[in-house]
Each structure stands twice: as C-alpha cells, then as structure tokens.
Design a protein around this motif. Sequence first.
Motif, PDB file in Angstrom:
ATOM      1  N   PHE A  76      16.216  -7.881   6.157  1.00  0.00           N
ATOM      2  CA  PHE A  76      15.096  -7.928   5.209  1.00  0.00           C
ATOM      3  C   PHE A  76      13.913  -7.115   5.720  1.00  0.00           C
ATOM      4  O   PHE A  76      13.225  -6.433   4.947  1.00  0.00           O
ATOM      5  CB  PHE A  76      14.677  -9.382   4.952  1.00  0.00           C
ATOM      6  CG  PHE A  76      13.576  -9.512   3.927  1.00  0.00           C
ATOM      7  CD1 PHE A  76      13.841  -9.306   2.580  1.00  0.00           C
ATOM      8  CD2 PHE A  76      12.287  -9.834   4.310  1.00  0.00           C
ATOM      9  CE1 PHE A  76      12.835  -9.423   1.625  1.00  0.00           C
ATOM     10  CE2 PHE A  76      11.269  -9.952   3.372  1.00  0.00           C
ATOM     11  CZ  PHE A  76      11.545  -9.748   2.017  1.00  0.00           C
ATOM     12  N   GLU A  77      13.663  -7.171   7.015  1.00  0.00           N
ATOM     13  CA  GLU A  77      12.529  -6.434   7.572  1.00  0.00           C
ATOM     14  C   GLU A  77      12.696  -4.928   7.397  1.00  0.00           C
ATOM     15  O   GLU A  77      11.758  -4.233   6.989  1.00  0.00           O
ATOM     16  CB  GLU A  77      12.368  -6.781   9.053  1.00  0.00           C
ATOM     17  CG  GLU A  77      11.847  -8.186   9.282  1.00  0.00           C
ATOM     18  CD  GLU A  77      12.044  -8.654  10.708  1.00  0.00           C
ATOM     19  OE1 GLU A  77      11.536  -9.752  11.017  1.00  0.00           O
ATOM     20  OE2 GLU A  77      12.704  -7.972  11.513  1.00  0.00           O
ATOM     21  N   ILE A  78      13.881  -4.424   7.688  1.00  0.00           N
ATOM     22  CA  ILE A  78      14.056  -2.972   7.613  1.00  0.00           C
ATOM     23  C   ILE A  78      14.061  -2.499   6.163  1.00  0.00           C
ATOM     24  O   ILE A  78      13.547  -1.420   5.845  1.00  0.00           O
ATOM     25  CB  ILE A  78      15.317  -2.521   8.384  1.00  0.00           C
ATOM     26  CG1 ILE A  78      15.167  -1.052   8.814  1.00  0.00           C
ATOM     27  CG2 ILE A  78      16.598  -2.743   7.597  1.00  0.00           C
ATOM     28  CD1 ILE A  78      16.127  -0.632   9.907  1.00  0.00           C
ATOM     29  N   THR A  79      14.573  -3.319   5.249  1.00  0.00           N
ATOM     30  CA  THR A  79      14.547  -2.924   3.841  1.00  0.00           C
ATOM     31  C   THR A  79      13.135  -3.024   3.268  1.00  0.00           C
ATOM     32  O   THR A  79      12.757  -2.227   2.406  1.00  0.00           O
ATOM     33  CB  THR A  79      15.527  -3.776   3.014  1.00  0.00           C
ATOM     34  OG1 THR A  79      15.266  -5.159   3.221  1.00  0.00           O
ATOM     35  CG2 THR A  79      16.964  -3.474   3.404  1.00  0.00           C
ATOM     36  N   THR A  80      12.350  -3.965   3.760  1.00  0.00           N
ATOM     37  CA  THR A  80      10.942  -4.036   3.341  1.00  0.00           C
ATOM     38  C   THR A  80      10.187  -2.797   3.798  1.00  0.00           C
ATOM     39  O   THR A  80       9.396  -2.216   3.047  1.00  0.00           O
ATOM     40  CB  THR A  80      10.282  -5.313   3.900  1.00  0.00           C
ATOM     41  OG1 THR A  80      10.978  -6.454   3.387  1.00  0.00           O
ATOM     42  CG2 THR A  80       8.823  -5.395   3.487  1.00  0.00           C
ATOM     43  N   CYS A  81      10.437  -2.360   5.005  1.00  0.00           N
ATOM     44  CA  CYS A  81       9.797  -1.127   5.501  1.00  0.00           C
ATOM     45  C   CYS A  81      10.221   0.076   4.663  1.00  0.00           C
ATOM     46  O   CYS A  81       9.404   0.960   4.362  1.00  0.00           O
ATOM     47  CB  CYS A  81      10.138  -0.915   6.963  1.00  0.00           C
ATOM     48  SG  CYS A  81       9.386  -2.130   8.075  1.00  0.00           S
ATOM     49  N   ALA A  82      11.488   0.125   4.276  1.00  0.00           N
ATOM     50  CA  ALA A  82      11.967   1.214   3.422  1.00  0.00           C
ATOM     51  C   ALA A  82      11.249   1.198   2.084  1.00  0.00           C
ATOM     52  O   ALA A  82      10.861   2.252   1.544  1.00  0.00           O
ATOM     53  CB  ALA A  82      13.474   1.101   3.221  1.00  0.00           C
ATOM     54  N   ALA A  83      11.052   0.002   1.526  1.00  0.00           N
ATOM     55  CA  ALA A  83      10.329  -0.104   0.254  1.00  0.00           C
ATOM     56  C   ALA A  83       8.895   0.396   0.411  1.00  0.00           C
ATOM     57  O   ALA A  83       8.386   1.144  -0.443  1.00  0.00           O
ATOM     58  CB  ALA A  83      10.339  -1.551  -0.228  1.00  0.00           C
ATOM     59  N   PHE A  84       8.240   0.012   1.498  1.00  0.00           N
ATOM     60  CA  PHE A  84       6.859   0.460   1.701  1.00  0.00           C
ATOM     61  C   PHE A  84       6.781   1.980   1.840  1.00  0.00           C
ATOM     62  O   PHE A  84       5.841   2.614   1.336  1.00  0.00           O
ATOM     63  CB  PHE A  84       6.257  -0.217   2.931  1.00  0.00           C
ATOM     64  CG  PHE A  84       5.928  -1.677   2.737  1.00  0.00           C
ATOM     65  CD1 PHE A  84       5.907  -2.256   1.477  1.00  0.00           C
ATOM     66  CD2 PHE A  84       5.656  -2.483   3.826  1.00  0.00           C
ATOM     67  CE1 PHE A  84       5.602  -3.600   1.305  1.00  0.00           C
ATOM     68  CE2 PHE A  84       5.349  -3.830   3.670  1.00  0.00           C
ATOM     69  CZ  PHE A  84       5.321  -4.382   2.403  1.00  0.00           C
ATOM     70  N   LEU A  85       7.740   2.567   2.531  1.00  0.00           N
ATOM     71  CA  LEU A  85       7.788   4.030   2.629  1.00  0.00           C
ATOM     72  C   LEU A  85       7.875   4.653   1.247  1.00  0.00           C
ATOM     73  O   LEU A  85       7.153   5.605   0.920  1.00  0.00           O
ATOM     74  CB  LEU A  85       8.998   4.468   3.456  1.00  0.00           C
ATOM     75  CG  LEU A  85       8.860   4.722   4.942  1.00  0.00           C
ATOM     76  CD1 LEU A  85      10.158   5.304   5.477  1.00  0.00           C
ATOM     77  CD2 LEU A  85       7.695   5.657   5.249  1.00  0.00           C
ATOM     78  N   ALA A  86       8.780   4.129   0.420  1.00  0.00           N
ATOM     79  CA  ALA A  86       8.950   4.660  -0.927  1.00  0.00           C
ATOM     80  C   ALA A  86       7.670   4.511  -1.744  1.00  0.00           C
ATOM     81  O   ALA A  86       7.231   5.456  -2.423  1.00  0.00           O
ATOM     82  CB  ALA A  86      10.103   3.941  -1.629  1.00  0.00           C
ATOM     83  N   PHE A  87       7.043   3.335  -1.669  1.00  0.00           N
ATOM     84  CA  PHE A  87       5.849   3.074  -2.459  1.00  0.00           C
ATOM     85  C   PHE A  87       4.677   3.963  -2.032  1.00  0.00           C
ATOM     86  O   PHE A  87       3.861   4.380  -2.864  1.00  0.00           O
ATOM     87  CB  PHE A  87       5.439   1.610  -2.334  1.00  0.00           C
ATOM     88  CG  PHE A  87       6.430   0.625  -2.913  1.00  0.00           C
ATOM     89  CD1 PHE A  87       7.371   1.005  -3.849  1.00  0.00           C
ATOM     90  CD2 PHE A  87       6.409  -0.698  -2.503  1.00  0.00           C
ATOM     91  CE1 PHE A  87       8.285   0.101  -4.379  1.00  0.00           C
ATOM     92  CE2 PHE A  87       7.303  -1.617  -3.021  1.00  0.00           C
ATOM     93  CZ  PHE A  87       8.247  -1.225  -3.967  1.00  0.00           C
TER      94      PHE A  87
END
Length: 412
Positions: A106-117
């Motif tokens: 979950f942590e790494i996918t949250t970071c990926a989402a923040f990068l995209a946003f």
Amino acid sequence: MMTLHPKIIDLTMQRVERLLAALGHPERALPPVIHIAGTNGKGSTHAMIRAGLEAGGSLVHAYTSPHLARFHERIRLAGELISEEALTALLDECVKANGPDEITFFEITTCAAFLAFARVKADYTLLEVGLGGRLDATNVVDHPILTVITPVSIDHQQYLGDTLPEIAGEKAGIIKRLVPVVVGPQEPEGMDVIEARALRLGAPVLAYGQQWSVSEERGRLIYQDENGLLDLPLPNLPGPFQIFNAGAAIAALRALGKDQAACEAAVTSAFWPARMQRLRFGPLVEAAPEVELWLDGGHNPAGGAAVADTLARMPARETHLICGMLNTKDVRGYMRPLAPHVTRLHAVSIPGEKNTLPAEATCEAATAVGIKAVTAASVAAALAQIVADCPTARVLICGSLYLAGGVLRENG
C-alpha cells in the motif's frame, strides 16, 4: 515487490516518508487535497464529492482502496482511470527509488499515486484513507484544504484498537491545524474524541446534527446548514444510509464554496460499485434472468445494519444471501441485523483469498444468529440452487469486498 516487506499491513509513517523524500516530495506538489477517513461510507462519500466537483467542470484526481476488479481503479488522473502502462512505469520508478529498503504494497502504491497526481494538472485531489488515518500512508499531506470523517464504528481492531474512542482517535489523526473538518453522524464517545482533536488544532468543525442536518422528507433529500436549505433528489446510490453520506458530501462541497448544481450532481451522478449495486448484465444475470441480483461489499456490523435497513425498505420478496467473509471479521455481528430479512444464506469461501472464512464456518455463524444456512461450492453454484428453489428471488451477494471484486471480474 511484495518481498520487500512481509507484512501486508504495518502502520507506521517512516517508510513512506523516506520514499517520498527519495522521489522529491511529490506529496507537496498535489492539487488542493480533500482527505477522507471513516469506517463506513467513506467510499460513497468520496464518489459523491467527486461527482459534485466534476459537474462544475473541475478536474479531480482521486485515490481509493481497495480496488475491486482491477488495480488501476485505485487511481484517477483528472477524472480518468490511470492506464495500466502509466501505472506500471510509476511503480517501477518507485521500486527503483526505494532500493532494497522495506516497504509495504500500500505504501509504494500510494507513493506512485502521489507521483502521478503531482505531474498531471487538476483542480482537486481526493484522498481516501486506506486504514485508520493517523498512521495511514495517505496522511503525509500537511495542508489539505478540507478533511472529512464519515461514521466511525468497530472494525480492524487488530490495527486500530478495541474501543470506539481508540478507533475514532486513529481516524481523527487526519485532522490538521486550522483546516475545516466535515464530520458525519457519530456515536457520542467517538464524536468527543474527534471534537477534542479539532479543538486542540483550531480546526473548524462542520458536524452532522450541529452545523448541518440532512433527512429524507416526502421522497426528497432535505439538507440544511447556516447558508440555507437545499431540497434535492434522493441519492442515486441505493440504501437509506446514503442520505447521511450525501449530507457529508454536500457539507464538503458547501465548505468548498460550490453551488446547488454541484450538490445536486453529487446525489444524482455518483457511481460506487459493490455498495448495494444492482447487477443488470453478465453471465450471472443471464443464468438467473428472473432473479433480482444485488452486490454489496460491506463486512462489519455497521455494514450489516446498513444492508438490513436497505432490505427492510425494499418491496417484499423472498431474499437469499450468498455470503463469503474473511476470518478477521465479526461475522455474527455482521449477520445479526440481517436475520429478520433473509430466507436462507448460502455460504461460500472466497476464491483465491488466504484469509477467507471457510464456507462451513460462515454457515455455522449464520445458524447461530437464526438464519437458515447451507454451504455452496461457489457463487454460481449457490445461485443455481436458489433459482431451482425460487426462480424469482431477490439475491444479495455480500460479506466482503474481496468476494465482490471477484464477482465483478467474473461477471464482466
């Protein structure tokens, strides 16, 4: 990627903060953030806020969890689901930046989402907490423009605490200094904790029953706050509990300065799968053309009560449940409010889920609360048995978002 950290859930902020620093702090470059926590209703409230914002022409990033059919459902970029190619590239970038250090899925996918946003222009970012709030990976945004806390109830005790005040304290961890917080209906002991934190941080509170109210009157949704009264259609998302989710969404939109048209769109245009969703096409429907087929992912006692309330208001019809649950849930607590509304429960194990409660144990729990129950090898087998017994039944597939996701994948 899952080999980097063996625990699926491990609530702490250090790992995600380290990785975000390595990525150049994308969480500091997000469009204005609306952060949503709660036990029940946060997904539906999130969907309604997004519908209201988008109706006014705003571009909205959205992050939700868990996904149902496909992982990329978790991330919307300016209104559109992220492509699988873009998501893969972002995850690769995060894995490279993280190196050999421990990190959860979950942590790494949250970071990926923040990068995209951070890289795509939008007007707002809607963040749904994964679990709890205080130590959730999404809780790295220091200055959201608004926080929202939907109803808090007992769930995930192994991570959040055994009492309602303890759990409410975790949810209230998203409240930030001087940032308004919209609060949905709460038990008094939960509300006390939320209000205490808000007071400590100087965060203005916009709470149900205090700063705003919502009710159903003569087939309409009536919302009122200090800015006046709104007379709106009932939510298109089914279930009486959606009245309160709609109220929280409208309170959020009003706090953001949105007009009545945005509030009406919130209640008429939102879509949120597996929350009392009527299935109208696909192999399951074709196999039982006269059955009224529903799907719901609620899995705790409050979720069971909400489903029971919905069933109680539906036209009379023989009702069967096809139910699969996780072994970490209060199964009897979920089933108890459903007992008066159900003819029979057909218990299944959740395919491919290591924490599934065996169908036999689900059957035993149902029997213990007064529901006639049998086991079935699969959802399809249970449906076939129901059709053989009562071809015009109402059938609700329920008990777990993991079961609901599998149904949505298989049913197209």
